[in-house]
Design a protein around this motif. Structure first.
Motif, PDB file in Angstrom:
ATOM      1  N   ALA A  68       0.831  -1.210   0.000  1.00  0.00           N
ATOM      2  CA  ALA A  68       0.000   0.000   0.000  1.00  0.00           C
ATOM      3  C   ALA A  68       0.860   1.252   0.000  1.00  0.00           C
ATOM      4  O   ALA A  68       0.576   2.221  -0.708  1.00  0.00           O
ATOM      5  N   GLU A  69       1.937   1.240   0.780  1.00  0.00           N
ATOM      6  CA  GLU A  69       2.842   2.387   0.837  1.00  0.00           C
ATOM      7  C   GLU A  69       3.427   2.677  -0.540  1.00  0.00           C
ATOM      8  O   GLU A  69       3.450   3.824  -1.003  1.00  0.00           O
ATOM      9  N   LYS A  70       3.884   1.631  -1.230  1.00  0.00           N
ATOM     10  CA  LYS A  70       4.472   1.799  -2.560  1.00  0.00           C
ATOM     11  C   LYS A  70       3.426   2.260  -3.576  1.00  0.00           C
ATOM     12  O   LYS A  70       3.686   3.150  -4.397  1.00  0.00           O
ATOM     13  N   ILE A  71       2.240   1.653  -3.530  1.00  0.00           N
ATOM     14  CA  ILE A  71       1.184   1.996  -4.494  1.00  0.00           C
ATOM     15  C   ILE A  71       0.761   3.448  -4.338  1.00  0.00           C
ATOM     16  O   ILE A  71       0.655   4.198  -5.324  1.00  0.00           O
ATOM     17  N   LEU A  72       0.528   3.872  -3.102  1.00  0.00           N
ATOM     18  CA  LEU A  72       0.089   5.250  -2.858  1.00  0.00           C
ATOM     19  C   LEU A  72       1.178   6.245  -3.249  1.00  0.00           C
ATOM     20  O   LEU A  72       0.881   7.332  -3.759  1.00  0.00           O
ATOM     21  N   HIS A  73       2.442   5.870  -3.025  1.00  0.00           N
ATOM     22  CA  HIS A  73       3.537   6.767  -3.412  1.00  0.00           C
ATOM     23  C   HIS A  73       3.634   6.882  -4.926  1.00  0.00           C
ATOM     24  O   HIS A  73       3.845   7.978  -5.457  1.00  0.00           O
ATOM     25  N   VAL A  74       3.485   5.748  -5.634  1.00  0.00           N
ATOM     26  CA  VAL A  74       3.557   5.774  -7.096  1.00  0.00           C
ATOM     27  C   VAL A  74       2.435   6.627  -7.677  1.00  0.00           C
ATOM     28  O   VAL A  74       2.628   7.374  -8.641  1.00  0.00           O
TER      29      VAL A  74
END
Length: 289
Positions: A68-74
């Motif tokens: 989730a952290e990576k997806i939201l950052h992307v």
């Protein structure tokens, strides 16, 4: 997977509480609970354990947090990439050790702000460990920390070598060895500070145990208290130079292998280099070269 549900889940996991997440998102608690239940139904797995003390991530929830952290950052990067012009503007969040911020960055930041006033610049000071965590978790764009830093997800650039010195009151006699001050309280910055770790290593190699460690929030406070005779400290020579010229403190050289600490600038390898960050990197390289 609904991005809004993912954001609610990640915020709840980060806050560790449905009520805190609701407050941060400006939602009703029931709304947060409902959205988490929707996501659990979509993924067909339980993401939180519910108990009397609140909530705890399940193993599935722990796995989803990192994604989730990576997806939201992307997603945020995509918005910036589409919306960015070639002119540096928008937010730029940089971290720094307290000593580097006070001794090395004022001129750089002043010049950068003058040239790029449209950049919404934020500087956060703290120990190296804090900034490593913040950069890795996309909380800041980059940071000045003590190096070297070895991590596959990070890029580091050498900024400058700092000479470290023992700092005592102005009336203190010359120090030939750390054994000369083994009975004095050690004034240090908070846990995670590279200079504190360096001092602990120096004492350990000499077989010494500190009589007392006293934590302080800033190098300026440490210098004031050292000057008053409270104890000794280990700080960059650049920080101690002016107070020593004023006669407030005295500095003493330490063994060569402990005398130098390298300051590096770190950023995530996979993070988008926005025009604001690109301009900052260019200004930083010009300033320190």
């Amino acid at each position: 997977m609904d991005i809004q549900l993912l954001k609610v889940f990640f915020t709840t996991a980060h806050e560790g509480s449905i009520s805190k997440a609701a407050n941060k998102l400006n939602f009703a608690q029931s709304n947060v609970t409902h959205k988490i239940q929707q996501l659990e139904a979509d993924l067909q797995t339980q993401l939180f354990y519910r108990h009397n003390r609140g909530i705890t991530l399940t193993p599935s929830g722990q796995i989803l947090v990192s994604y989730a952290e990576k997806i939201l950052h992307v997603i945020q990067e995509a918005r910036l990439a589409v919306g960015d012009s070639s002119e540096p503007a928008g937010p730029l969040h940089i971290g720094s050790m307290e000593t580097t911020a006070s001794a090395r960055l004022p001129m750089l930041l002043t010049k950068y702000h003058t040239e790029f006033p449209a950049v919404d610049f934020t500087l956060t000071t703290g120990p190296t460990e804090q900034h490593l965590h913040a950069v890795l978790h996309y909380e800041i764009n980059g940071a000045f920390v003590a190096g070297p830093v070895e991590h596959p997800d990070l890029i580091q650039e050498k900024v400058i070598d700092e000479e470290l010195v023992l700092v005592t009151s102005a009336s203190h006699p010359p120090i030939q060895s750390v054994h000369d001050v083994q009975d004095r309280p050690l004034l240090v910055l908070r846990s995670g500070c590279a200079y504190r770790a360096k001092l602990n290593l120096l004492l350990k190699e000499e077989g010494l145990i500190p009589v007392k460690l006293m934590d302080f929030g800033s190098p300026e406070t440490i210098i004031g208290c050292v000057g008053a005779g409270l104890g000794i400290s280990l700080l960059p020579k650049t920080i101690a130079a002016e107070p020593e010229e004023q006669g407030r403190i005295r500095t003493h050289a330490i063994p060569g292998k402990h005398a130098i600490v390298t300051t590096v600038f770190i950023r995530r390898r996979d993070a988008l280099i926005t025009p604001a960050l690109s301009a900052f990197l260019s200004a930083m390289r010009a300033h320190f070269n």
